[in-house]
Design an enzyme around this catalytic site. Structure first.
Site, PDB file in Angstrom:
ATOM      1  N   LYS A   1       1.007  -0.963   0.056  1.00 28.15           N
ATOM      2  CA  LYS A   1       0.093  -0.062  -0.082  1.00 28.15           C
ATOM      3  C   LYS A   1       0.968   1.180   0.244  1.00 28.15           C
ATOM      4  O   LYS A   1       1.969   1.246   0.589  1.00 28.15           O
ATOM      5  CB  LYS A   1      -0.911  -0.118   1.086  1.00 28.15           C
ATOM      6  CG  LYS A   1      -1.851   0.928   1.328  1.00 28.15           C
ATOM      7  CD  LYS A   1      -2.874   0.963   2.642  1.00 28.15           C
ATOM      8  CE  LYS A   1      -4.025   1.939   2.769  1.00 28.15           C
ATOM      9  NZ  LYS A   1      -4.718   1.600   3.981  1.00 28.15           N
TER      10      LYS A   1
ATOM     11  N   SER B   1      -9.799   1.520   3.176  1.00 26.48           N
ATOM     12  CA  SER B   1      -9.030   2.385   2.447  1.00 26.48           C
ATOM     13  C   SER B   1      -8.148   1.608   1.480  1.00 26.48           C
ATOM     14  O   SER B   1      -7.379   2.053   0.383  1.00 26.48           O
ATOM     15  CB  SER B   1      -8.256   3.200   3.277  1.00 26.48           C
ATOM     16  OG  SER B   1      -7.471   2.922   3.914  1.00 26.48           O
TER      17      SER B   1
ATOM     18  N   SER C   1     -10.027  -1.004   7.183  1.00 22.62           N
ATOM     19  CA  SER C   1      -9.381  -0.747   5.911  1.00 22.62           C
ATOM     20  C   SER C   1      -8.624  -1.944   5.224  1.00 22.62           C
ATOM     21  O   SER C   1      -8.369  -1.884   4.053  1.00 22.62           O
ATOM     22  CB  SER C   1      -8.398   0.376   5.907  1.00 22.62           C
ATOM     23  OG  SER C   1      -9.348   1.575   6.146  1.00 22.62           O
TER      24      SER C   1
END
Lengths: 490, 95
Positions: A79, A154, A178
């Site tokens: 990420k 997210s 997330s």
């Protein structure tokens, strides 16, 4: 099955038997990226050439060596809120459009030491604030099960890369769901470990008392393998737990006979999609046939968790994001009159709407006259939620819940109403408030063929029990390494 | 509970943000709705409850006071929008 579709442990077998090389494996996933990435947009930046070069180097080294570690030569994604020296780390924000970190996140160093091969940095909601990855300043990531639907967020890019077979595994971060919610929306395994188990050093901070890094994988065994590599004490993170090393694969296949699985009606309330409910009931039936006992448990104060979460996380975010001022790194506005104006112009132009909303909410909750009513109150509610979980885990080993009230929603469907978006996290945020671990695994498809996620929760440091419980279901149901109907070329 | 435009402008200044008039109106609505939702918290009596800052019993962690390697001046300044003579450069603060 194509090479890129396999799990880590399947690839390990092939690599150990020397039936394939690391270059074969890396080339296969790079080809897959070339074929489908333009449709899914999971990555913000790619390092495929460097990956292929690293693969060739590793092959040369491995040819003279009998043993390899279990992530050695396995291509993965990170990420884009985890620092990678020499590789842009943007947090999907204009604020960090040019940020080249001077140091590495601890997890990146650990995976590099393991011989992992980084493919690229994955898309996310800006600064990890959001539940659909639509808050990225750069691109919209699409759900490979239906390209018109969101991947969740997210960590949407990390979930999609695994679901679309454009990485064998990825890391995400989970502040309020997330990792688990996008794992649920994309039909993959996603785990948020106990707070403090994985070092947050080099993870760009959102809400420091809630943030935790964890893996996305194609099956539960892979989740244990990745966890083995990233868990461990780090002196650079003052909240890092100093514990003896655990091999999470050791207990994985022990079964659930005699295990007490709790089910709480508070997690099956209003707004739960009927197919999600049905799918969870089927899962409960499977656990019964496997010899687990199902017990009713209940929460007194779960209704307060979401409010407390948005107060705590926004307050911490407003403080953490004060550092983005256009002085030391990142974006700086071009025109300004003085220093305060430089701050204001830089921050107003550099942050997106949702980030600004959270900073405003957090600043309000921390401001004079409101601190007691919102922030302190939320911290007190945190004590109560934690006590609720303690009481529930007095009566069961594992709690079984839906990961999210619904399957993936449409792109654009919830962007105009922030509160409605926040409500999609209702089953995941209590977990971060209590600091306990949770894993989401696929447990079926809805009538439109979209994946449904089941969330398994346990007390602090119950990762072995959670993985064992998840593996037993996966093994019995056959819902493993699911393939989105994306085809071989899009 | 609803937020006034003045509230929004006041908090924006604290947060070093600025908004157009339309944005202020939208924010007053959106933040007001979230704060209304958060009002549910006030229904809970917490007068005798201790606040939890951290879920684990965290303590300050100190390392030995020994010199370790750190970023060089060049590395520290590499991302700076503007620097001069080994320092971050900012607009004049005092006349």
């Amino acid at each position: 099955m194509e090479l890129y579709q396999k799990t880590i442990h399947e690839i390990n077998d092939l690599l150990d038997k020397k039936e394939v090389t690391v270059t074969d494996v890396t080339q296969a996933v790079v080809n897959r990226i070339n074929a489908v990435e333009k449709a899914t947009d999971a990555y913000l930046s790619l390092q495929t050439e460097a990956a292929l070069e690293a693969a060739q180097g590793l092959d040369a080294e491995l040819s003279g060596r009998a043993k390899r570690t279990s992530l050695e030569g396995i291509p993965y994604g990170l990420k884009d809120n985890m620092c990678t020296k020499g590789i842009l780390t943007t947090c999907a924000s204009k604020m960090l459009y040019n940020f080249n970190p001077p140091y590495n996140a601890e997890v990146y160093d650990r995976l590099s030491e393991e011989g992992g091969i980084l493919l690229g940095k994955t898309n996310m909601d800006e600064f990890a604030m959001g539940s659909s990855t639509e808050n990225s300043a750069y691109k919209k990531t699409r759900n490979p099960w239906d390209l018109n639907k969101v991947p969740g967020g997210s960590s949407g890019g990390s979930a999609v890369a695994v679901a679309a077979d454009t990485a064998f595994y990825t890391l995400g971060s989970d502040t309020g769901g997330s990792i688990r919610q996008p794992a649920s929306f994309c039909g993959v395994v996603g785990m948020k470990p106990t707070y403090g188990l994985v070092s947050r050093y080099g993870l760009v901070a959102f809400a420091s008392s809630l943030d935790q890094i964890g893996p996305f994988t194609k099956d539960v065994e892979d989740c244990a393998l990745v966890l083995n590599a990233i868990v461990g004490h780090d002196a650079k993170d003052s909240t890092s737990l100093n514990l003896e090393k655990t091999d999470y694969t050791q207990t994985l296949k022990q079964g659930v006979k005699g295990l007490k699985i709790g089910v709480a009606k508070e997690f099956f309330g209003e707004g739960l999609q009927p197919e999600v409910r049905k799918s969870l009931e089927d899962a409960i039936a499977i656990y019964k046939t496997l010899g687990a006992s199902i017990v009713d448990v209940s929460f007194q104060h779960l209704d307060y968790a979401l409010s407390a979460y948005y107060m705590i996380s926004s307050a911490e975010a407003s403080s953490n994001l004060a550092r983005y001022d256009g002085i030391r790194y990142g974006f700086r506005a071009e025109e300004y009159s003085d220093l305060v104006d430089l701050y204001k112009k830089t921050r107003s132009q550099g942050f997106g709407d949702e980030v600004k909303r959270r900073i405003m909410l957090g600043t309000y909750a921390l401001s004079s006259g409101y601190y007691d009513a919102y922030y302190k109150k939320a911290m007190q509610v945190r004590t109560i939620i934690k006590a609720d979980f303690d009481q529930v885990f007095g009566g069961c080993d594992v709690l079984l819940t839906p990961t999210a009230p619904t399957t993936a929603f449409g792109i654009g469907e919830k962007t105009s109403n922030p509160l409605e978006m926040y409500l999609t996290d209702i089953y995941t945020v209590p977990v971060n408030i209590a600091g306990i671990p949770g894993v989401s695994i696929p447990c079926g498809l809805d009538n439109n063929g979209m994946p449904i996620g089941m969330q398994l929760l346990g007390p602090i440091l119950s990762e072995e029990t959670l993985l064992k419980t998840a593996w037993a279901f996966e093994h019995e149901s056959g819902l493993t390494n699911l393939k989105a109907p994306l085809g071989t070329e899009v | 509970m609803s937020l006034t435009r003045e509230d929004v402008t006041y908090v924006a200044n604290l947060a070093r943000l600025e908004f157009s008039e339309d944005e202020v109106i939208a924010l007053a609505d959106q933040l007001g709705a979230v704060l209304d939702y958060a009002e549910t918290l006030s229904g809970l009596d917490t007068s005798k409850i201790k606040a939890t800052e951290h879920v684990l019993a965290v303590q300050n962690v100190f390392r030995a006071d020994e010199i370790e390697s750190c970023l060089t001046n060049e590395e520290a300044l590499a991302n700076a929008p503007e620097s001069e003579a080994g320092c971050f450069k900012v607009p004049r603060v005092m006349e």
